[in-house]
Design an enzyme around this catalytic site. Structure first.
Site, short mmCIF file in Angstrom:
data_model
loop_
_atom_site.label_atom_id
_atom_site.label_comp_id
_atom_site.label_asym_id
_atom_site.label_seq_id
_atom_site.Cartn_x
_atom_site.Cartn_y
_atom_site.Cartn_z
CG ASP A 278 42.26 81.44 33.90
OD1 ASP A 278 41.90 80.27 33.52
OD2 ASP A 278 42.10 81.78 34.81
CG LEU A 279 36.30 81.67 31.49
CD1 LEU A 279 35.74 82.81 30.54
CD2 LEU A 279 35.52 80.66 31.12
CG ASP A 280 36.77 79.78 35.36
OD1 ASP A 280 35.43 80.11 35.20
OD2 ASP A 280 36.85 78.37 35.31
CB THR B 196 33.00 81.97 36.81
OG1 THR B 196 34.34 82.33 35.82
CG2 THR B 196 31.95 82.27 35.98
CE LYS C 237 40.92 81.91 43.17
NZ LYS C 237 41.63 83.22 43.68
CB SER D 157 39.57 78.19 30.58
OG SER D 157 38.85 77.63 31.69
CB ALA D 158 41.36 74.13 33.64
CE LYS E 207 45.25 76.90 32.52
NZ LYS E 207 44.07 77.90 32.90
CD GLU F 247 45.95 81.01 34.41
OE1 GLU F 247 45.43 81.35 35.55
OE2 GLU F 247 45.75 80.06 33.65
CG ASP F 248 42.30 83.47 38.49
OD1 ASP F 248 42.80 82.86 37.76
OD2 ASP F 248 41.40 83.32 39.35
#
Ligand code: BG6
Ligand code: MG
Length: 221
Positions: free
Chosen positions: A9-11, A17, A45, A116-117, A147, A171-172
């Site tokens: 995942d990114l953020d 971010t 999220k 990432s979304a 997701k 993932e967070d």
């Protein structure tokens, strides 16, 4: 477990971010007379821009107040504020251990993917000078369901030619962990146990600093 691809995942996993998304949504919600807090934000999220807006409107009992055009205008306004917060993002903002892990994965011939979304992902990765360390960045428009559906992780695995059984997802977000598990991959959560464990996370780490290739190789042993 043999690991052939790691899907990030990114953020909130690669950089901070996730916090900027929260700041921008909180500001927009306040403008609508809706208060959101960090506990509610866990439900945003990993979720797309329009779905996040819908969740905020439902939370404020305003789901039926606005036209489709008004919702698009609000989502655009949120994104404009969010993008302003990104101007100073630079390579020093990469979370601890992430660049090192990506380099280790390269050296081990393990594929690396961004799942990432966010439609802002390519720009953020450029600002972080990380683009070259990923084999594939899934465009969220490539998949039918966001997701917690598994689509974006399955698409990422397919794009790099790896069976999901050999993939780890990081993932967070609760929705993100659910997506990884639905894709039948091993899920590493970054954050708090009580937030991520109920979603089925295989292992939760408090921060990315504990991530390494040798740690990932201990998963599923
Ligand atoms: C996810 C974030 O990565 O991307 C969500 O966790 C965000 O908070 C979603 O809403 C969509 O991002 P963007 O940048 O396309 O609005
Ligand atoms: Mg995230």
């Amino acid at each position: 477990m043999i690991i052939k691809a790691v899907l990030f995942d990114l953020d909130g996993v690669i950089t901070d971010t996730a916090e900027y998304h929260y700041v921008a949504w909180k500001q927009l919600a306040a403008q609508l007379g809706i208060e959101i807090d960090e506990a509610f934000n866990e439900q945003l999220k990993g979720v797309s821009r329009m779905e996040s807006l819908e969740r905020i409107l439902r939370h404020g009992n305003r789901a039926n107040d606005l036209s489709a055009e008004e919702k698009i205008a609000l989502a655009t306004q949120k994104n404009n504020e969010y993008v302003k917060l990104l101007v100073n993002v630079s390579p020093k903002d990469v979370y601890p251990g992430i660049r090192e892990l990506l380099l280790e994965l390269r050296a081990a011939d393990v594929r690396t993917v961004i799942a990432s979304a966010s439609k802002n992902a390519p720009q953020i990765l450029n600002s972080l000078a990380l683009t070259d360390l990923f084999d594939y960045i899934v465009n969220p428009d490539e998949v039918a369901h966001g997701k917690p559906a598994p689509d974006i992780f399955l698409r990422g695995a397919e794009a790099v030619g790896v069976n999901p059984a050999f993939c780890v997802g990081i993932e967070d977000a609760q929705a993100g962990v659910e997506a990884i598990k639905s894709a039948k991959m091993v899920a590493v959560g970054i954050g708090e146990e009580h937030v991520l464990k109920p979603s089925g996370t295989d292992v939760v780490l408090p921060s990315t600093g504990s991530l390494s290739w040798s740690f990932l190789q201990t998963l599923g042993e």
